[in-house]
Design a protein around this motif. Structure first.
Motif, PDB file in Angstrom:
ATOM      1  N   ASN A  35      25.105  55.352  25.096  1.00 30.65           N
ATOM      2  CA  ASN A  35      26.124  54.683  24.618  1.00 30.65           C
ATOM      3  C   ASN A  35      27.492  55.548  24.164  1.00 30.65           C
ATOM      4  N   GLY A  36      27.513  56.445  25.072  1.00 26.38           N
ATOM      5  CA  GLY A  36      28.674  57.446  24.830  1.00 26.38           C
ATOM      6  C   GLY A  36      28.251  58.540  24.091  1.00 26.38           C
ATOM      7  N   ALA A  37      27.278  58.727  23.391  1.00 23.88           N
ATOM      8  CA  ALA A  37      26.932  59.615  22.422  1.00 23.88           C
ATOM      9  C   ALA A  37      25.803  60.496  23.072  1.00 23.88           C
ATOM     10  N   PRO A  38      25.822  61.830  22.667  1.00 22.66           N
ATOM     11  CA  PRO A  38      24.864  62.764  23.287  1.00 22.66           C
ATOM     12  C   PRO A  38      23.414  62.686  22.414  1.00 22.66           C
ATOM     13  N   TYR A  59      22.926  63.638  18.475  1.00 21.94           N
ATOM     14  CA  TYR A  59      23.061  64.936  17.830  1.00 21.94           C
ATOM     15  C   TYR A  59      24.416  65.420  17.859  1.00 21.94           C
ATOM     16  N   GLY A  60      24.745  66.612  17.125  1.00 23.03           N
ATOM     17  CA  GLY A  60      26.085  67.183  17.189  1.00 23.03           C
ATOM     18  C   GLY A  60      25.558  68.685  16.977  1.00 23.03           C
ATOM     19  N   ARG A  61      26.522  69.572  16.756  1.00 23.37           N
ATOM     20  CA  ARG A  61      26.446  71.012  16.936  1.00 23.37           C
ATOM     21  C   ARG A  61      27.253  71.344  15.478  1.00 23.37           C
ATOM     22  N   ALA A 117      30.960  64.652   8.845  1.00 24.43           N
ATOM     23  CA  ALA A 117      31.969  64.551   9.645  1.00 24.43           C
ATOM     24  C   ALA A 117      31.795  64.681  10.944  1.00 24.43           C
ATOM     25  N   ILE A 118      31.090  65.860  11.079  1.00 22.52           N
ATOM     26  CA  ILE A 118      30.519  65.981  12.629  1.00 22.52           C
ATOM     27  C   ILE A 118      30.101  64.930  13.077  1.00 22.52           C
ATOM     28  N   MET A 119      29.136  64.448  12.414  1.00 19.80           N
ATOM     29  CA  MET A 119      28.215  63.332  13.039  1.00 19.80           C
ATOM     30  C   MET A 119      28.854  61.880  13.094  1.00 19.80           C
ATOM     31  N   THR A 120      29.647  61.625  12.237  1.00 19.67           N
ATOM     32  CA  THR A 120      30.544  60.186  12.285  1.00 19.67           C
ATOM     33  C   THR A 120      31.427  60.429  13.440  1.00 19.67           C
ATOM     34  N   ALA A 121      31.831  61.373  13.679  1.00 12.74           N
ATOM     35  CA  ALA A 121      32.569  61.501  15.048  1.00 12.74           C
ATOM     36  C   ALA A 121      32.012  61.166  16.207  1.00 12.74           C
ATOM     37  N   ARG A 122      30.608  61.557  16.200  1.00 11.57           N
ATOM     38  CA  ARG A 122      29.832  61.219  17.207  1.00 11.57           C
ATOM     39  C   ARG A 122      29.519  59.801  17.479  1.00 11.57           C
ATOM     40  N   TRP A 123      29.114  59.246  16.216  1.00 14.03           N
ATOM     41  CA  TRP A 123      28.597  57.880  16.018  1.00 14.03           C
ATOM     42  C   TRP A 123      28.924  57.241  14.730  1.00 14.03           C
TER      43      TRP A 123
END
Length: 159
Positions: A35-38, A59-61, A117-123
């Protein structure tokens, strides 16, 4: 197969289990983006069985580490994989076609705002999950402990 030679058990939910199997079988060619997220495949050790348990997660980095969120879609209980890694923090993850061993830990209070913030930018749905949950949803930092190496070559010779 894991380092122990035991194939991991996938989710009880058929769609999630199929995602994990497809991801692993294709070396991440299929399943890395969901769904567009890694996504990555996280393998933990079952706290009751001691057997490997595999879960696909967004996931995020964060610096040299990876981040995952123990959202359980906003349920009031932590997901099993999170409870497993609290007991045994040594995990394995597959990121596309790379197998990485890591040490898992909850993000510290000082890291939480940045990691969230990193993860809500992903999902972005993580914010709505948090709003309907009575628990503080944990963010997990996966700190690599070994060099990355390619996953086993998928059937059919594709990578």
């Amino acid at each position: 197969m894991t380092a122990t030679g035991i194939s991991p058990t996938d989710s009880r939910h058929p769609v999630i289990a199929q995602h994990a199997r497809t991801y692993a079988a294709t070396g991440g060619h299929q399943g890395h983006l969901w769904n567009g997220a890694p996504t990555l495949l996280l393998t933990t050790t079952g706290r009751a069985t001691g057997l490997p348990r595999r879960t696909p997660l967004i996931y995020g980095r964060y610096h040299d580490s990876y981040l995952v969120v123990a959202s359980n879609a906003g349920a009031n209980d932590h997901p099993d994989w999170y409870l497993n890694l609290l007991q045994t923090p040594h995990v394995t993850m597959q990121v596309i076609n790379r197998i990485i061993t890591a040490r898992a830990r909850p993000a510290t209070d000082a890291e939480r705002l940045t990691c969230w913030a990193i993860m809500t930018a992903r999902w972005p749905d993580y914010d709505s999950y948090q709003s309907r949950s009575s628990r503080v949803i944990p963010i997990v930092v996966l700190e690599p402990t070994t060099a990355q190496h390619p996953a086993a070559k998928p059937a059919g010779g594709r990578r």
